[in-house]
Design a protein around this motif. Structure first.
Motif, PDB file in Angstrom:
ATOM      1  N   THR A 158       6.650   3.054   4.759  1.00 17.25           N
ATOM      2  CA  THR A 158       7.055   3.305   6.147  1.00 17.25           C
ATOM      3  C   THR A 158       6.431   4.538   6.796  1.00 17.25           C
ATOM      4  O   THR A 158       6.628   4.755   7.987  1.00 17.25           O
ATOM      5  N   MET A 159       5.670   5.321   6.062  1.00 18.47           N
ATOM      6  CA  MET A 159       4.957   6.457   6.663  1.00 18.47           C
ATOM      7  C   MET A 159       3.667   6.003   7.361  1.00 18.47           C
ATOM      8  O   MET A 159       3.081   6.752   8.116  1.00 18.47           O
ATOM      9  N   PHE A 160       3.233   4.753   7.096  1.00 20.59           N
ATOM     10  CA  PHE A 160       2.069   4.209   7.789  1.00 20.59           C
ATOM     11  C   PHE A 160       2.527   3.667   9.143  1.00 20.59           C
ATOM     12  O   PHE A 160       3.574   3.016   9.228  1.00 20.59           O
ATOM     13  N   VAL A 217       0.860  -1.180   0.000  1.00 18.51           N
ATOM     14  CA  VAL A 217       0.000   0.000   0.000  1.00 18.51           C
ATOM     15  C   VAL A 217       0.898   1.232   0.000  1.00 18.51           C
ATOM     16  O   VAL A 217       1.903   1.272   0.704  1.00 18.51           O
ATOM     17  N   GLY A 218       0.543   2.211  -0.789  1.00 17.62           N
ATOM     18  CA  GLY A 218       1.308   3.454  -0.832  1.00 17.62           C
ATOM     19  C   GLY A 218       1.913   3.667  -2.205  1.00 17.62           C
ATOM     20  O   GLY A 218       2.227   2.715  -2.913  1.00 17.62           O
ATOM     21  N   LYS A 219       2.066   4.906  -2.562  1.00 15.66           N
ATOM     22  CA  LYS A 219       2.561   5.255  -3.896  1.00 15.66           C
ATOM     23  C   LYS A 219       4.076   5.404  -3.863  1.00 15.66           C
ATOM     24  O   LYS A 219       4.605   6.512  -3.945  1.00 15.66           O
ATOM     25  N   CYS A 220       4.758   4.287  -3.736  1.00 17.87           N
ATOM     26  CA  CYS A 220       6.213   4.301  -3.699  1.00 17.87           C
ATOM     27  C   CYS A 220       6.734   2.902  -4.033  1.00 17.87           C
ATOM     28  O   CYS A 220       5.968   1.987  -4.274  1.00 17.87           O
ATOM     29  N   SER A 221       8.006   2.761  -4.073  1.00 18.57           N
ATOM     30  CA  SER A 221       8.724   1.501  -4.245  1.00 18.57           C
ATOM     31  C   SER A 221       8.551   0.916  -5.641  1.00 18.57           C
ATOM     32  O   SER A 221       8.231   1.611  -6.601  1.00 18.57           O
TER      33      SER A 221
END
Length: 81
Positions: A44-46, A13-17
């Protein structure tokens, strides 16, 4: 065709990587091979994300590619667990 290797995590989940990098690199007409360094439930911001570290797989994957005589025009790195 240019070929790069992207060495970074897969965030579920998340717009990265790799989930973001792979389609962008492919859309640029560049072949992208991957070495996943970790699988995370979210970036890692979650708070309270889970992480499966795959650092121990980097060297065996690279060694296998060397045996196959694969070469790359560039290396793109991201999160290393």
């Amino acid at each position: 065709m240019k070929r790069i290797v992207s060495i970074q995590d897969i965030s579920c989940v998340g717009k990265c990587s790799l989930t973001v990098a792979l389609p962008i690199i492919s859309a640029m007409g560049v072949e992208c091979s991957i070495i996943p360094t970790a699988v995370l439930s979210a970036h890692t911001m979650f708070p309270g994300f889970t992480c499966k570290d795959l650092t121990d797989q980097i060297a065996p994957i690279a060694a296998h590619w060397q045996e196959c005589k694969l070469g790359f025009d560039a290396i793109y790195t991201g999160y290393l667990a």
